[in-house]
Structures are given as structure tokens and as C-alpha cells.
Design a protein around this motif. Structure first.
Motif, PDB file in Angstrom:
ATOM      1  N   LYS A 240       7.908   2.596  11.861  1.00 31.57           N
ATOM      2  CA  LYS A 240       8.816   2.762  11.088  1.00 31.57           C
ATOM      3  C   LYS A 240       8.886   1.396  10.054  1.00 31.57           C
ATOM      4  O   LYS A 240       9.392   1.801   8.727  1.00 31.57           O
ATOM      5  CB  LYS A 240      10.155   2.866  11.881  1.00 31.57           C
ATOM      6  CG  LYS A 240      11.554   3.091  10.750  1.00 31.57           C
ATOM      7  CD  LYS A 240      12.514   3.159  11.667  1.00 31.57           C
ATOM      8  CE  LYS A 240      13.901   3.081  10.753  1.00 31.57           C
ATOM      9  NZ  LYS A 240      14.950   3.260  11.514  1.00 31.57           N
ATOM     10  N   TYR A 241       8.682   0.273  10.481  1.00 32.77           N
ATOM     11  CA  TYR A 241       8.525  -0.858   9.821  1.00 32.77           C
ATOM     12  C   TYR A 241       7.786  -0.724   8.745  1.00 32.77           C
ATOM     13  O   TYR A 241       8.366  -1.218   7.378  1.00 32.77           O
ATOM     14  CB  TYR A 241       8.478  -2.100  10.711  1.00 32.77           C
ATOM     15  CG  TYR A 241       8.759  -3.325   9.793  1.00 32.77           C
ATOM     16  CD1 TYR A 241      10.083  -3.777   9.538  1.00 32.77           C
ATOM     17  CD2 TYR A 241       7.687  -4.349  10.063  1.00 32.77           C
ATOM     18  CE1 TYR A 241      10.212  -4.963   8.890  1.00 32.77           C
ATOM     19  CE2 TYR A 241       7.780  -5.455   9.533  1.00 32.77           C
ATOM     20  CZ  TYR A 241       9.216  -6.101   8.824  1.00 32.77           C
ATOM     21  OH  TYR A 241       9.335  -7.274   8.170  1.00 32.77           O
ATOM     22  N   LEU A 242       6.433  -0.403   8.971  1.00 30.14           N
ATOM     23  CA  LEU A 242       5.629  -0.366   7.851  1.00 30.14           C
ATOM     24  C   LEU A 242       5.895   0.838   6.842  1.00 30.14           C
ATOM     25  O   LEU A 242       5.727   0.779   5.702  1.00 30.14           O
ATOM     26  CB  LEU A 242       4.015  -0.107   8.302  1.00 30.14           C
ATOM     27  CG  LEU A 242       3.730  -1.423   9.214  1.00 30.14           C
ATOM     28  CD1 LEU A 242       2.112  -1.280   9.084  1.00 30.14           C
ATOM     29  CD2 LEU A 242       4.088  -2.581   8.717  1.00 30.14           C
ATOM     30  N   ILE A 243       6.449   1.787   7.224  1.00 34.37           N
ATOM     31  CA  ILE A 243       6.752   3.017   6.224  1.00 34.37           C
ATOM     32  C   ILE A 243       8.001   2.502   5.477  1.00 34.37           C
ATOM     33  O   ILE A 243       7.934   2.646   4.455  1.00 34.37           O
ATOM     34  CB  ILE A 243       7.230   4.162   7.160  1.00 34.37           C
ATOM     35  CG1 ILE A 243       6.088   4.625   8.151  1.00 34.37           C
ATOM     36  CG2 ILE A 243       8.007   5.227   6.611  1.00 34.37           C
ATOM     37  CD1 ILE A 243       5.003   5.617   7.065  1.00 34.37           C
TER      38      ILE A 243
ATOM     39  N   PHE B  45       7.839   2.423   1.209  1.00 38.77           N
ATOM     40  CA  PHE B  45       8.706   2.760   0.086  1.00 38.77           C
ATOM     41  C   PHE B  45       9.356   1.756  -0.497  1.00 38.77           C
ATOM     42  O   PHE B  45       9.330   1.866  -1.953  1.00 38.77           O
ATOM     43  CB  PHE B  45       9.946   3.441   1.174  1.00 38.77           C
ATOM     44  CG  PHE B  45       9.518   4.747   1.158  1.00 38.77           C
ATOM     45  CD1 PHE B  45      10.291   5.780   0.587  1.00 38.77           C
ATOM     46  CD2 PHE B  45       8.886   5.317   2.552  1.00 38.77           C
ATOM     47  CE1 PHE B  45      10.108   7.050   0.880  1.00 38.77           C
ATOM     48  CE2 PHE B  45       8.670   6.331   2.792  1.00 38.77           C
ATOM     49  CZ  PHE B  45       9.250   7.688   2.186  1.00 38.77           C
ATOM     50  N   SER B  46       9.342   0.600  -0.201  1.00 42.09           N
ATOM     51  CA  SER B  46       9.723  -0.702  -1.015  1.00 42.09           C
ATOM     52  C   SER B  46       8.690  -0.911  -2.316  1.00 42.09           C
ATOM     53  O   SER B  46       9.085  -1.290  -3.485  1.00 42.09           O
ATOM     54  CB  SER B  46      10.190  -1.820  -0.282  1.00 42.09           C
ATOM     55  OG  SER B  46      11.285  -1.634   0.626  1.00 42.09           O
ATOM     56  N   LEU B  47       7.429  -1.023  -1.659  1.00 48.31           N
ATOM     57  CA  LEU B  47       6.355  -1.173  -2.614  1.00 48.31           C
ATOM     58  C   LEU B  47       6.048   0.009  -3.492  1.00 48.31           C
ATOM     59  O   LEU B  47       5.781  -0.566  -4.916  1.00 48.31           O
ATOM     60  CB  LEU B  47       5.092  -1.526  -1.802  1.00 48.31           C
ATOM     61  CG  LEU B  47       4.846  -2.780  -0.908  1.00 48.31           C
ATOM     62  CD1 LEU B  47       3.952  -3.032  -0.119  1.00 48.31           C
ATOM     63  CD2 LEU B  47       5.057  -4.088  -1.988  1.00 48.31           C
ATOM     64  N   ASN B  48       6.267   0.885  -3.208  1.00 45.41           N
ATOM     65  CA  ASN B  48       6.435   2.179  -3.961  1.00 45.41           C
ATOM     66  C   ASN B  48       7.432   2.149  -5.168  1.00 45.41           C
ATOM     67  O   ASN B  48       7.369   2.321  -6.350  1.00 45.41           O
ATOM     68  CB  ASN B  48       6.408   3.518  -3.230  1.00 45.41           C
ATOM     69  CG  ASN B  48       6.560   4.644  -4.395  1.00 45.41           C
ATOM     70  OD1 ASN B  48       7.450   5.304  -4.718  1.00 45.41           O
ATOM     71  ND2 ASN B  48       5.318   5.335  -4.409  1.00 45.41           N
TER      72      ASN B  48
END
Length: 305
Positions: free
Chosen positions: A63-66, A70-73
Motif C-alpha cells: 500500500k505504501y508504494l501504491i 499515485f503521488s508521483l503520477n
């Protein structure tokens, strides 16, 4: 993760050294069990195998990497996208037989691409379209570096360098001196450095297009795919280096900023005070440019080797 790793540290005794080695290998196995697309039993492979609208319970790490993706997107206006795996496949990056897909093949594949096809509800991840596949390789190495670094911190190891696939995090000193790292000079026959500097209590990651590409009918095609066009990027960036506190952030940002192009990457870096160093090609010449924060960093930490 399908890469090499190196850890340098100063242990108190041989017994500590054995314990640390065993625990580091355990951390790496755990990361692989979550994020390896080569392991059919990994967490990410299990999600990729699901049909649409099937709830998938994520581990805390997953979940942390998901959430990070989203933040980088959002930061890159959609250029960074973890759902490009089907495009990598259609472009031949998972096959020995290289070919350039037709426009129709790209268009069809794009129906399964786009971070908007992922729905996050608390600890549940859902794909709303069949054949959506995610790939977190641009984050997993940096995250593994952070996990190992945190483990060493917890065990009072105060001088170390952790490196996985070229992504690095340091703490303390090496033989009473600073850890010295460098950015690889592209296309050099031996691993020569373009620039060298001291890296103390920081992390660094580089994303480059000069190692991972396909050649078809004399043309080079980068492994970095633009999810908006469905085609490899062609923005002349050869490598993007980012320095941050967290190796996860450095790893993700290096890929994300490379996708945006030189001008936009520098704007983002200066807005966020990120030390960023870019090697790019223009008029058949290799050039370098850096963010304001990187220039300040090198004035203090730059060294000649």
C-alpha cells in the motif's frame, strides 16, 4: 528484483556480521515476495493475475508504494504510471524477439493502461479493467535500500553504504572519511564518473536510458514508456540523478522526472528544492545541467577523484 547489491558497514565483531548478513538477506527475500514480477507467487503477481473488480487486500508495504506511485503520477501530470507493463510487453522488452508494434496494437494495449484504472479503498486495491498489470520496479529497489538502512540504524550501525542496483544510501563515514559516490559517464567503455561528490547521511538514485533499450532497424527505443502516447520517450535525457533523504524518494523521482523532460524536470526540482543532475543529448553532443539545489550541494561536497 533481478539486480545486484552491495552493503559496506563496520560491525563490532564476526558474530554481528553473520547476524546482519542473515537479516539483510531476509529483508531482500521479503521485498521480492511482494514486488517481484518474476515470482508468480509474489504479491504483485497475484494482483496482476486478477480479473477486474476483484478486491485485493494489500500488505502495508504494498500500500505504501501504491500511494507513492499515485503521488508521483500527480507530480508528473500522468507521465509516471505504474500500469505501463502491458506496453513494455507489446514493445518487446520482455521478449528476445524485438518488434515495433503497430498503431492498432498500441491503441488496443492502451485500453489496459492508466493509473485511473486502479481504485484504492483503505487496504483494498481494485483494477476496473481486465488485463491491467502494475510494475513497481522503479520504487522497489529504493525501498529495499531504505528498509536495510533502517535495520542497520536500529542495530546501532552508524557507518554504512547500502547499494542495490545503483541506488545508494549512506550514513556516517568510511575509514574516518566521507563516502564518495559518482554519476556514471554515459557510454564510457569503463565505468568512469561524470562527476563525484561526498554523500553523507543521504540517498541517491539514477535513472538512465543508455543501458535498457531495444534496437530495431537501426533505431534506439527507450524502456521508459510515455503512458499518454503509448510510445517510448524521446526527450533526449540520457540519465537523471536525484539526491534525497529517502532512497525510495530518490528512486521514484529519478524515473518520474526523466519522463517529464529536461525543462519540466528542472522546474519541479527547483520548486521542491531537489538536488537533480541531468545528462542529456542535444545536437549530437552530450550536455549536463543541474538544479539550483544540486549546484549548491556540489559546491560543498564536490570532489576530484
Amino acid at each position: 528484483m533481478g539486480t545486484t547489491f552491495s552493503i559496506k558497514y563496520y560491525a563490532r565483531n564476526a558474530h554481528d556480521n553473520e547476524d546482519i548478513s542473515n537479516n539483510v538477506n531476509s529483508i531482500l527475500r521479503e521485498v521480492n515476495s511482494k514486488f517481484s514480477t518474476y515470482d508468480k507467487e509474489s504479491e504483485i503477481s497475484k494482483f496482476n493475475a486478477l480479473k477486474s473488480n476483484t478486491p485485493f487486500k494489500m500488505s502495508a508495504d504494498f500500500k505504501y508504494l501504491i500511494n507513492k506511485s499515485f503521488s508521483l503520477n500527480e507530480l508528473t501530470d500522468g507521465r509516471y504510471d505504474i500500469t505501463i507493463d502491458p506496453l513494455l510487453k507489446v514493445w518487446g522488452f520482455y521478449s528476445k524477439q524485438k518488434k515495433i508494434p503497430t498503431e492498432n496494437e498500441i491503441k488496443k494495449t492502451m485500453q489496459s493502461v492508466g493509473i485511473q484504472r486502479l481504485i484504492v479503498k483503505n487496504n483494498i486495491l481494485i483494477k476496473n479493467t481486465d488485463n491491467v498489470r502494475i510494475n513497481l520496479s522503479s520504487l522497489a529497489k529504493g525501498y529495499a535500500v531504505d528498509l536495510i538502512s533502517n535495520y542497520l540504524n536500529q542495530n546501532n550501525i552508524t557507518n554504512y553504504l547500502v547499494e542495490i542496483g545503483g541506488e545508494i544510501r549512506t550514513l556516517g563515514k568510511k575509514n574516518n572519511g566521507s563516502w564518495i559516490v559518482g554519476v556514471v559517464k554515459p557510454y564510457s567503455s569503463k565505468y568512469q564518473s561524470q562527476i563525484n561528490f561526498k554523500l553523507n547521511d543521504l540517498a541517491i538514485a539514477t535513472s538512465g536510458t543508455y543501458h535498457n533499450y531495444i534496437i530495431y532497424e537501426g533505431e534506439h527505443y527507450s524502456h521508459l514508456i510515455d503512458p499518454i502516447s503509448g510510445k517510448p520517450i524521446n526527450n533526449n535525457i540520457i540519465s537523471m540523478t536525484v539526491i534525497t533523504q529517502s532512497c525510495l524518494d530518490a528512486d521514484g523521482l529519478a524515473t518520474a522526472l526523466e519522463l517529464t523532460g529536461v525543462e519540466k524536470a528542472l522546474k519541479i526540482a527547483d520548486r521542491k528544492n531537489l538536488p537533480v543532475y541531468i545528462i542529456y543529448k542535444r545536437n549530437n553532443k552530450i550536455n549536463t545541467i543541474a538544479s539550483k539545489s544540486f549546484e549548491k550541494f556540489v559546491k560543498i561536497n564536490g570532489v576530484k577523484v
